[in-house]
Write an enzyme that holds these catalytic residues in place. Structure first.
Site, PDB file in Angstrom:
ATOM      1  N   LYS A  82       0.827  -1.198   0.000  1.00 29.55           N
ATOM      2  CA  LYS A  82       0.000   0.000   0.000  1.00 29.55           C
ATOM      3  C   LYS A  82       0.864   1.252   0.000  1.00 29.55           C
ATOM      4  O   LYS A  82       0.667   2.153  -0.819  1.00 29.55           O
ATOM      5  CB  LYS A  82      -0.915  -0.020   1.235  1.00 29.55           C
ATOM      6  CG  LYS A  82      -2.223   0.679   1.054  1.00 29.55           C
ATOM      7  CD  LYS A  82      -3.116   0.501   2.280  1.00 29.55           C
ATOM      8  CE  LYS A  82      -3.839  -0.841   2.285  1.00 29.55           C
ATOM      9  NZ  LYS A  82      -4.476  -1.114   3.583  1.00 29.55           N
ATOM     10  N   ARG A 152      -3.624   3.091   8.277  1.00 31.68           N
ATOM     11  CA  ARG A 152      -3.877   1.899   7.453  1.00 31.68           C
ATOM     12  C   ARG A 152      -2.717   0.919   7.506  1.00 31.68           C
ATOM     13  O   ARG A 152      -1.564   1.297   7.383  1.00 31.68           O
ATOM     14  CB  ARG A 152      -4.087   2.309   5.993  1.00 31.68           C
ATOM     15  CG  ARG A 152      -4.953   3.533   5.811  1.00 31.68           C
ATOM     16  CD  ARG A 152      -4.953   4.025   4.368  1.00 31.68           C
ATOM     17  NE  ARG A 152      -5.529   3.078   3.447  1.00 31.68           N
ATOM     18  CZ  ARG A 152      -5.513   3.239   2.116  1.00 31.68           C
ATOM     19  NH1 ARG A 152      -4.920   4.288   1.571  1.00 31.68           N
ATOM     20  NH2 ARG A 152      -6.060   2.328   1.345  1.00 31.68           N
ATOM     21  N   GLY A 161      -8.432  -8.196   4.153  1.00 29.37           N
ATOM     22  CA  GLY A 161      -9.322  -8.335   5.292  1.00 29.37           C
ATOM     23  C   GLY A 161      -8.664  -8.805   6.576  1.00 29.37           C
ATOM     24  O   GLY A 161      -9.317  -8.962   7.591  1.00 29.37           O
ATOM     25  N   MET A 163      -5.993  -7.355   8.197  1.00 27.50           N
ATOM     26  CA  MET A 163      -5.353  -6.358   9.048  1.00 27.50           C
ATOM     27  C   MET A 163      -6.297  -5.180   9.226  1.00 27.50           C
ATOM     28  O   MET A 163      -7.357  -5.126   8.653  1.00 27.50           O
ATOM     29  CB  MET A 163      -4.050  -5.928   8.404  1.00 27.50           C
ATOM     30  CG  MET A 163      -3.280  -7.113   7.881  1.00 27.50           C
ATOM     31  SD  MET A 163      -2.027  -7.639   8.985  1.00 27.50           S
ATOM     32  CE  MET A 163      -1.077  -6.163   8.978  1.00 27.50           C
ATOM     33  N   ARG A 396      -2.840  -1.898  -6.631  1.00 25.81           N
ATOM     34  CA  ARG A 396      -1.986  -3.084  -6.541  1.00 25.81           C
ATOM     35  C   ARG A 396      -2.316  -3.978  -7.720  1.00 25.81           C
ATOM     36  O   ARG A 396      -3.367  -3.848  -8.349  1.00 25.81           O
ATOM     37  CB  ARG A 396      -2.229  -3.822  -5.234  1.00 25.81           C
ATOM     38  CG  ARG A 396      -3.636  -4.356  -5.099  1.00 25.81           C
ATOM     39  CD  ARG A 396      -3.888  -4.980  -3.751  1.00 25.81           C
ATOM     40  NE  ARG A 396      -5.333  -5.067  -3.554  1.00 25.81           N
ATOM     41  CZ  ARG A 396      -5.936  -5.080  -2.376  1.00 25.81           C
ATOM     42  NH1 ARG A 396      -5.229  -4.982  -1.276  1.00 25.81           N
ATOM     43  NH2 ARG A 396      -7.227  -5.171  -2.277  1.00 25.81           N
ATOM     44  N   HIS A 544       3.231 -42.147  -1.846  1.00 27.50           N
ATOM     45  CA  HIS A 544       2.873 -42.882  -3.056  1.00 27.50           C
ATOM     46  C   HIS A 544       1.583 -42.335  -3.660  1.00 27.50           C
ATOM     47  O   HIS A 544       1.513 -42.041  -4.851  1.00 27.50           O
ATOM     48  CB  HIS A 544       2.722 -44.368  -2.732  1.00 27.50           C
ATOM     49  CG  HIS A 544       2.296 -45.194  -3.900  1.00 27.50           C
ATOM     50  ND1 HIS A 544       0.980 -45.514  -4.145  1.00 27.50           N
ATOM     51  CD2 HIS A 544       3.011 -45.718  -4.917  1.00 27.50           C
ATOM     52  CE1 HIS A 544       0.912 -46.228  -5.251  1.00 27.50           C
ATOM     53  NE2 HIS A 544       2.135 -46.364  -5.744  1.00 27.50           N
ATOM     54  N   SER A 853      19.089 -40.543 -19.530  1.00 26.48           N
ATOM     55  CA  SER A 853      17.901 -39.882 -19.008  1.00 26.48           C
ATOM     56  C   SER A 853      18.050 -39.843 -17.488  1.00 26.48           C
ATOM     57  O   SER A 853      18.220 -40.886 -16.854  1.00 26.48           O
ATOM     58  CB  SER A 853      16.642 -40.655 -19.410  1.00 26.48           C
ATOM     59  OG  SER A 853      15.513 -40.042 -18.821  1.00 26.48           O
ATOM     60  N   CYS A 925      13.574 -37.574 -16.674  1.00 21.96           N
ATOM     61  CA  CYS A 925      12.230 -38.159 -16.635  1.00 21.96           C
ATOM     62  C   CYS A 925      11.704 -38.293 -15.207  1.00 21.96           C
ATOM     63  O   CYS A 925      10.735 -38.986 -14.962  1.00 21.96           O
ATOM     64  CB  CYS A 925      12.198 -39.498 -17.355  1.00 21.96           C
ATOM     65  SG  CYS A 925      13.245 -40.743 -16.599  1.00 21.96           S
ATOM     66  N   TYR A 945      15.870 -32.542 -23.697  1.00 23.06           N
ATOM     67  CA  TYR A 945      14.438 -32.553 -23.417  1.00 23.06           C
ATOM     68  C   TYR A 945      14.162 -32.782 -21.937  1.00 23.06           C
ATOM     69  O   TYR A 945      15.022 -33.253 -21.198  1.00 23.06           O
ATOM     70  CB  TYR A 945      13.733 -33.639 -24.244  1.00 23.06           C
ATOM     71  CG  TYR A 945      14.068 -35.057 -23.835  1.00 23.06           C
ATOM     72  CD1 TYR A 945      13.328 -35.689 -22.830  1.00 23.06           C
ATOM     73  CD2 TYR A 945      15.106 -35.762 -24.442  1.00 23.06           C
ATOM     74  CE1 TYR A 945      13.628 -36.987 -22.437  1.00 23.06           C
ATOM     75  CE2 TYR A 945      15.415 -37.056 -24.054  1.00 23.06           C
ATOM     76  CZ  TYR A 945      14.680 -37.669 -23.046  1.00 23.06           C
ATOM     77  OH  TYR A 945      14.968 -38.936 -22.648  1.00 23.06           O
TER      78      TYR A 945
HETATM   79  P1  ADP Z   1      -7.829  -2.663   3.358  1.00 23.55           P
HETATM   80  O1  ADP Z   1      -6.389  -2.996   3.254  1.00 23.55           O
HETATM   81  O2  ADP Z   1      -8.595  -3.583   4.222  1.00 23.55           O
HETATM   82  O3  ADP Z   1      -8.437  -2.425   2.012  1.00 23.55           O
HETATM   83  P2  ADP Z   1      -7.539   0.156   3.592  1.00 23.55           P
HETATM   84  O4  ADP Z   1      -6.426   0.704   4.385  1.00 23.55           O
HETATM   85  O5  ADP Z   1      -7.346   0.145   2.134  1.00 23.55           O
HETATM   86  O6  ADP Z   1      -7.896  -1.277   4.139  1.00 23.55           O
HETATM   87  O7  ADP Z   1      -8.795   1.035   3.972  1.00 23.55           O
HETATM   88  C1  ADP Z   1     -10.121   0.601   4.050  1.00 23.55           C
HETATM   89  C2  ADP Z   1     -11.007   1.543   3.288  1.00 23.55           C
HETATM   90  O8  ADP Z   1     -10.877   2.868   3.765  1.00 23.55           O
HETATM   91  C3  ADP Z   1     -10.680   1.583   1.825  1.00 23.55           C
HETATM   92  O9  ADP Z   1     -11.857   1.531   1.089  1.00 23.55           O
HETATM   93  C4  ADP Z   1      -9.995   2.879   1.636  1.00 23.55           C
HETATM   94  O10 ADP Z   1     -10.218   3.362   0.361  1.00 23.55           O
HETATM   95  C5  ADP Z   1     -10.601   3.765   2.721  1.00 23.55           C
HETATM   96  N1  ADP Z   1      -9.638   4.761   3.133  1.00 23.55           N
HETATM   97  C6  ADP Z   1      -8.422   4.547   3.644  1.00 23.55           C
HETATM   98  N2  ADP Z   1      -7.765   5.693   3.855  1.00 23.55           N
HETATM   99  C7  ADP Z   1      -8.578   6.673   3.469  1.00 23.55           C
HETATM  100  C8  ADP Z   1      -8.453   8.110   3.424  1.00 23.55           C
HETATM  101  N3  ADP Z   1      -7.345   8.728   3.798  1.00 23.55           N
HETATM  102  N4  ADP Z   1      -9.499   8.809   2.964  1.00 23.55           N
HETATM  103  C9  ADP Z   1     -10.621   8.174   2.580  1.00 23.55           C
HETATM  104  N5  ADP Z   1     -10.799   6.865   2.579  1.00 23.55           N
HETATM  105  C10 ADP Z   1      -9.791   6.098   3.031  1.00 23.55           C
HETATM  106 MG    MG Z   2      -7.731  -1.329   0.667  1.00 23.63          MG
END
Ligand code: ADP
Ligand code: MG
Ligand code: MG
Length: 966
Positions: A82, A152, A161, A163, A396, A544, A853, A925, A945
């Site tokens: 990120k 974040r 989902g 973290m 990403r 096996h 082989s 082989c 080969y």
């Molecule tokens: P995840 O890794 O679970 O996607 P994110 O860190 O991307 O978590 O954030 C979760 C949500 O919050 C995402 O939809 C992201 O776009 C939104 N978000 C994160 N930072 C900001 C910000 N600075 N302003 C507005 N929305 C944010």
């Molecule tokens: Mg995200």
């Protein structure tokens, strides 16, 4: 490599245009794996970062904003996916809210110091916060016009989902009023505050999410309101009060009002989420290792919840399920980030944006094309629109189905993302810079790039049937019986049977069966072949059952420890549930899950782009690819998969095919005079000849390597008394004789015993029969005007004299058959190199051999001194990153290039150095011939080969091309 763990950067890295942006970042998905920091390296990195001697403190915080950034897209390992993406997007001029990243190294250090912030981190965070406040011209949590931030998480590999993220940090009882006033939008301000209290309470303090959700729910319900957005400001204010009261009740303190304290707590929570149970489980299941921690991103908030001219969305630059070149995603109007993913409201399709906010839509389209042109990969994006203005929040490399992977690679290499007209339009609007307007109307990658991009897993997954994705989650959960080791992916459903014989019987009647065994042995192959899936209670990925099933691409789960099989009563119990023979189960071999009942399966159709990529790969590779095939069916299948010959036919497999053949074989083994043995062999001869004719026909002139008998004889005879009695009766010899013969054949270490060409030294008549069958078959097909190129392969040789004798005998038999028939057939006689002695003396061996082989299964066993059959008990520890981590990979799956590889290199050099053997034909082989990294190694060694099971042929073709590209 892009960045070294041993040298923690102390200053922003200079951006080298070529290296950083296009090459390293462009292949994010793959590179991320290649540069994973090994735990050991990470340790040394961290010890350096403490800077014991100099007292210098490592740079642990990197800023971005206003088109500038201290980090960039190459710094995934320390900034996380990120953080590095946000920096990179900023640098290419996209609208990204400013912020800064705390490095993964700081997180690693946090854990090393018992969850304390490392020295110097606080000062650096404060310094960068001041910088951010200057950039935004606002102060964090100020009473009047507050700066709010999101905190974040983000590791080097995405863990969806797993973290935590906290939005709207900086709000408190004063700043919420200020925000309401300055925006003139109290509803928005209080909505933001209630979101913040909710997230902070659950994520940072660990209070129950549900209780807070319920409060919101109850309030909406009492007011008869469906959507959060319809809650008036006053109600939201009340809700905030409720939330804070709950906070006080639960924690005994007031909800924190000091923005710095809030920030400190949030950063700790994100660090903490790295080691949360679910994150640990996710990394274990996904086999993500070598990561040192998560980065933390602190970023200025932008607000998608400011009204109907605002919103938030998640999108893919191409359709991730089909790969179609079409902007694809979900959008919510008047909402904040989490809402889309959390599924609070049903989002609308992204394309709706073109009516709702046409300008933002065009902007987003420009961003889409810039990012694809820049990263040269399909991207997964997060964005927010605040009052009509677009902000990018994440990018990403997007996850995709295997079919989409092929389509995207082909289309990126052959077609532009946008038409000239589309690009012109965006250019005129000034959303798309000139430089990009050119780039996006051309293919962004080359054909070679496309070949390089496909992985062996993409190919594998393309072929396996899967449980119908439409099956509901709850249905799956209810049906789950047990989990085991996911040995061969794909899915299968059928009726359970507990013996190989019953598997064959049921299958013959047209039933689909799952063969369930404690473990399997070579005697079971008939039943294993007849089954649609295999489930065993013991064994690992090289057992096996696993090896055999993999060869066929047959769904297989092994090591299912909770399985108790009662062979007598023909039933099994799993976790307290009993199932009788004939009941249905479904195996998900990709996940290693056993379900009760018959779940619908779907076979994914091969996309046309698969054939395109394979065609490109074939044109590129220099090494040939053959298949291992024991039957005409396998041979035909191998051809379909693109094989150019057979590299291994295991003749003994033909003896297991039917009861009649097994019987003849067993009679041969029990015989104690040469005459008896010959009589039994005479019965086998026609079977073998028939099979060879079938194979030769299927291969239609392509080379066919046939290995003479290999396994020790005791593998062919029954070991239980009852079975021995039955055998005695059926072949008409006294039981005592059978029993004696079996105990005489008993070996304590069969892998090193009386097998391979040693059998033919003792019983030359076996060789004679097999060679006769091969050459007679060749004569027969030649008469039918079908071309044939047999290569007779002698297994397990250890010496020139030994091999010389057998080669001579082979030729003698072959020539006499040919002479009698009056037909000429060209054939080769060569050997397998699978003992260390043969490899060491390869120059001598080459003098009597027309080809080599490498049998790398046996060679690996012997070089390492470990038996593949027993290795399952301890080898996993050798590979386990959390345990010994002695090998990166199981040497039976991926060739041990260092050790075994060194012997192979030696053998090739020696072999081709023998007089007149400069062009000695050399192949492989073993199982390794279908494993990507091993195939690349074989290319580097100069082999002619590789040969592998039919289902792995496409993987080998691709890997050979990738190796040729370099
Ligand atoms: P995840 O890794 O679970 O996607 P994110 O860190 O991307 O978590 O954030 C979760 C949500 O919050 C995402 O939809 C992201 O776009 C939104 N978000 C994160 N930072 C900001 C910000 N600075 N302003 C507005 N929305 C944010
Ligand atoms: Mg995200
Ligand atoms: Mg062998």
């Amino acid at each position: 490599m892009m960045f070294m763990a041993t040298k923690a950067p102390t200053a922003p890295r200079p951006r080298s245009k070529k290296k950083s942006a296009s090459s390293s970042v462009g292949k994010t998905g793959k590179l991320a794996m290649a540069v994973e920091i090994k735990p050991r390296a990470a340790r040394s990195a961290a010890s350096k970062s403490k800077g014991k001697s100099s007292g210098k403190v490592t740079k642990m915080v990197f800023s971005w904003g206003n088109r500038k950034a201290e980090g960039d897209g190459t710094m995934k390992e320390i900034l996380g996916g990120k953080g590095s993406g946000l920096a990179e997007m900023t640098l290419i001029g996209l609208p990204v809210p400013a912020g800064f990243t705390i490095t993964t190294q700081a997180c690693a250090e946090f854990y090393r110091q018992d969850r304390q912030w490392p020295r110097g981190l606080e000062a650096q965070v404060r310094e960068h916060l001041v910088r951010l406040e200057k950039t935004c011209k606002k102060k964090l949590g100020a009473a009047k016009d507050p700066l709010l931030v999101s905190v974040r998480s983000g590791a080097a590999r995405s863990m969806p989902g797993m973290m935590e993220t906290i939005l709207n940090l900086g709000l408190n009882d004063q700043s919420v009023e200020g925000l309401a006033k300055v925006t003139g939008n109290p509803r928005f301000a209080w909505d933001s505050y209630r979101r913040f209290i909710q997230m902070y309470s659950s994520v940072v303090v660990g209070l129950s999410k549900e209780v807070l959700e319920n409060k919101l729910h109850t309030l909406k319900h009492s007011l008869g309101i469906v959507n959060d957005t319809d809650l008036p400001a006053e109600m939201l204010r009340q809700l905030c009060g409720d939330f804070k009261m709950f906070f006080r009740e639960q924690t005994g303190i007031d909800f924190p009002q000091d923005p710095w304290k809030q920030l400190h707590g949030a950063v700790n929570a994100v660090f903490g989420s790295w080691m949360a149970e679910k994150a640990l489980t996710y990394r274990r299941v996904e086999k993500i290792d070598g990561l040192i921690g998560t980065a933390v991103n602190i970023q200025q908030m932008v607000y998608g919840n400011m009204g109907d001219d605002s919103g938030t969305g998640v999108c893919f630059t191409r359709d991730p399920s089909t790969g179609e070149n079409q902007f694809y995603g979900d959008l919510l109007i008047n909402a904040q980030g989490e809402d889309v993913v959390a599924g609070i409201r049903t989002p609308m399709q992204l394309s709706e944006l073109s009516h709702k906010m046409p300008e933002a839509w065009e902007q987003l389209n420009a961003v889409r094309s810039m990012l694809e042109a820049h990263y040269k990969e399909m991207q997964d994006l997060e964005f927010t629109i605040e009052r009509g203005t677009l902000y990018m929040l994440q990018c990403r490399s997007g996850k995709r189905t295997p079919a989409a992977a092929f389509r995207i690679a082909v289309e990126q290499a052959t077609k532009p993302l946008l038409t000239a007209a589309q690009a012109q339009r965006l250019l005129k609007k000034k959303y798309l810079p000139k430089k990009y307007a050119k780039l996006v109307t051309k293919p962004v990658i080359t054909k070679d790039d496309a070949i390089q991009r496909i992985t062996s897993t993409d190919i594998e997954r393309l072929f396996y049937p899967v449980i119908d994705p439409a099956t509901s989650k709850s249905d799956l959960t209810q049906r789950q019986l047990a989990t085991g080791i996911n040995a061969v992916p794909g899915a299968a459903s059928g009726q359970i049977v507990f013996t190989a014989a019953e598997a064959e019987q049921f299958a013959a009647k047209g039933h689909k069966v799952i063969l369930v065994r404690k473990e399997t042995s070579p005697e079971d192959v008939g039943g294993m072949h007849a089954a649609v899936g295999i489930l065993t209670a013991t064994g690992g990925k090289t057992s096996h059952a696993a090896v055999v099933a993999r060869g066929w691409g047959k769904c297989c789960i092994v090591g299912c420890g909770v399985l108790h099989i009662d062979y007598e009563r023909k039933m099994m119990t799993v976790n307290g549930r009993s199932l009788n023979q004939g009941e249905f189960v479904t195996l998900d071999g990709s996940e290693g899950i056993v379900y009760g009942g018959e779940l619908p399966l779907v076979k994914p159709e091969l996309p046309p782009e698969y054939y395109t990529i394979m065609q490109w790969a074939d044109a590129r590779r220099t090494m040939k690819v053959r298949t291992n095939a024991d039957t005409p069916y396998d041979a035909a299948n191998g051809i379909k998969m693109g094989a150019e010959g057979i590299g291994l036919t295991r003749t003994e497999h033909m003896f297991f095919d039917t009861e009649e053949r097994r019987m003849a074989m067993q009679r041969m083994i029990v015989a104690d005079t040469e005459a008896d043995r010959r009589a039994a062999l005479d019965q086998l001869l026609p079977f073998q000849r028939e099979d060879f004719i079938g194979i030769f026909k299927a291969m239609d002139g392509r080379p066919v390597t046939i290995r003479l008998i290999d396994p020790p004889l005791h593998e062919f005879v029954p070991h239980e008394e009852a079975k021995q009695q039955e055998l005695a009766k059926r072949i008409g010899v006294p039981f005592e004789k059978v029993r004696q013969r079996v105990s005489q054949l008993h070996e304590s270490n069969p892998m090193l015993g009386h097998r391979g060409c040693r059998l033919c030294i003792t019983y030359p008549e076996i060789l004679e029969m097999q060679v006769r069958a091969i050459i007679e078959a060749a004569v027969e097909v030649t008469r039918q005007k079908i071309k044939v190129a047999p290569e007779i392969m002698i297994p397990l040789s250890i010496d020139k004299k030994e091999l010389g004798l057998l080669v001579e005998q082979t030729r003698r038999v072959a020539e006499s058959v040919l002479e009698a028939a009056g037909v000429r057939v060209n054939y080769l006689v060569g050997t397998m190199i699978e003992t260390p002695r043969a490899a060491l003396l390869a120059d001598q061996i080459a003098e009597v051999s027309e080809f080599f082989s490498f049998g790398t299964n046996d060679l690996t066993q012997m070089v390492m001194g470990l038996s593949r059959d027993d290795a399952g008990r301890f080898l996993p520890d050798y590979v386990d990153k959390a345990k010994a981590a002695i090998f990166d990979e199981d040497p039976f799956q991926s060739l041990d290039q260092q050790g075994v590889g060194m012997l192979m290199k030696w053998a090739i050099e020696k072999g081709r150095g023998a007089p007149g053997k400069r062009n000695l034909k050399i192949g492989i082989c073993g199982e390794h011939g279908g494993e990507s990294a091993s195939v690349k190694f074989c290319h580097a060694l100069g082999m002619d080969y590789v040969s592998c099971s039919p289902y792995r042929v496409p993987i080998a073709r691709l890997a050979a091309a990738q190796a040729a590209i370099g």
